[in-house]
Design an enzyme around this catalytic site. Structure first.
Site, PDB file in Angstrom:
ATOM      1  N   SER A  53       0.836  -1.197   0.000  1.00 43.17           N
ATOM      2  CA  SER A  53       0.000   0.000   0.000  1.00 43.17           C
ATOM      3  C   SER A  53       0.873   1.250   0.000  1.00 43.17           C
ATOM      4  CB  SER A  53      -0.967  -0.058   1.184  1.00 43.17           C
ATOM      5  OG  SER A  53      -1.991   0.897   1.053  1.00 43.17           O
ATOM      6  N   ASP A 105      -5.924  -3.175  -2.618  1.00 45.51           N
ATOM      7  CA  ASP A 105      -4.851  -2.847  -1.684  1.00 45.51           C
ATOM      8  C   ASP A 105      -4.180  -4.078  -1.062  1.00 45.51           C
ATOM      9  OD1 ASP A 105      -3.768  -2.030   1.106  1.00 45.51           O
ATOM     10  OD2 ASP A 105      -4.196  -0.110   0.151  1.00 45.51           O
TER      11      ASP A 105
END
Length: 284
Positions: A40, A163
């Site tokens: 991320s 993500d």
């Protein structure tokens, strides 16, 4: 024979600014990575770190976090976010500003980086993590940063990705698999806060999400191989809250992802805390 040093950069949206302070502390102590793995926002910080010359890395990261392009990623007004969510049905922000932020990487591939770098994302179709290790950089980093509900899934070949924090929020295990025996964990502060049973309706989802975020990291830390050193660097955000500004600075709520006003202070707090940690542990 020297040790193989890995920097592991975890996820956490705008809170990821603290990782810049940690990197600055590590570099000031003469500690440089042989390997970088990220998830991320940690993938975004990590790829900049892996691409830049040693003497430019921290400056480039600071400039990135101070730029208007970084603010554009999540700066849309609430009305615009609602409009975007109504139009798409799935996400509140366009991926355009994030792609623009990554434009300096245009044309670069994993193979071009100064330091070996890997990042992960969650495959929707396979319900599994994928580690990106070769090929074009931008789409891989965007996939790792595609926070559900905020940014759209990223399509790469025949799969869609969200993500990487959904499957591996702080990927210590990956660094160990790749041969690292000295690992520095750069995290955004959530694991420094103890979890408590929810007492309000809005706390239920947040606590559940934190359990999902933390459990794999806890498992990895509980089963470290012998002769492996893992150092979890502090953010400096766990200090006593004395003022309203301190309360905002230490806000780790889901809405904190939109708060850019405290970037410099978060970087400085993490730098000071990590510098002290390295000195106390004989690593300076």
């Amino acid at each position: 024979m020297g040790r193989t040093v890995a920097f592991v950069l975890g996820g956490g949206g705008v809170l990821g600014a603290v990782e810049v302070g940690m990197i600055r502390a590590l570099y000031d102590a003469g500690i440089y990575p042989d390997l970088v793995v990220g998830t991320s926002i940690g993938a975004l910080n990590g790829v900049v770190l892996a691409a830049a010359p040693i003497d430019e890395a921290t400056d480039r990261l600071t400039e990135l976090w101070s730029s208007s392009a970084a603010r554009d990623v999540f700066r849309a007004s609430m009305a615009r976010q609602v409009g975007q969510l109504v139009r798409t049905g799935t996400h509140a922000h366009s991926s355009g500003p994030l792609r623009a932020l990554l434009k300096p990487l245009e044309g670069l591939r994993f193979e071009d980086l100064r330091v070996p770098f890997q990042c992960c994302a969650a495959s929707i179709e396979r319900a599994a993590e994928r580690w990106f290790t070769s090929g074009p950089l931008i789409d891989a980093v965007m996939a790792s940063c595609a926070v559900p509900g905020l940014l759209p899934p990223v399509r790469i070949e025949d799969e869609h990705y969200l993500d990487g924090g959904l499957v591996n929020s702080i990927p210590v295990g990956r660094a160990l698999e790749l041969g690292a025996d000295q690992v520095f964990v750069l995290q955004v502060g959530r694991i420094e806060r103890p979890l408590r049973a929810p007492s309000k309706p809005w706390e239920v989802a947040m606590v559940a999400f934190e359990i999902a975020r933390r459990h794999r990291f806890a498992r990895d830390m509980a089963s470290l191989p012998d002769n492996t050193d893992v150092h979890v660097l502090p953010t400096g955000l766990g200090e006593p809250i004395e003022t309203k500004a301190d309360r905002a600075l230490t806000d780790l709520s889901p809405l904190a992802y939109r708060s850019f006003g405290l970037i410099d202070r978060r970087i400085d707090r993490a730098y000071q805390a990590s510098t002290a940690y390295l000195a106390e542990n004989g690593l300076a």
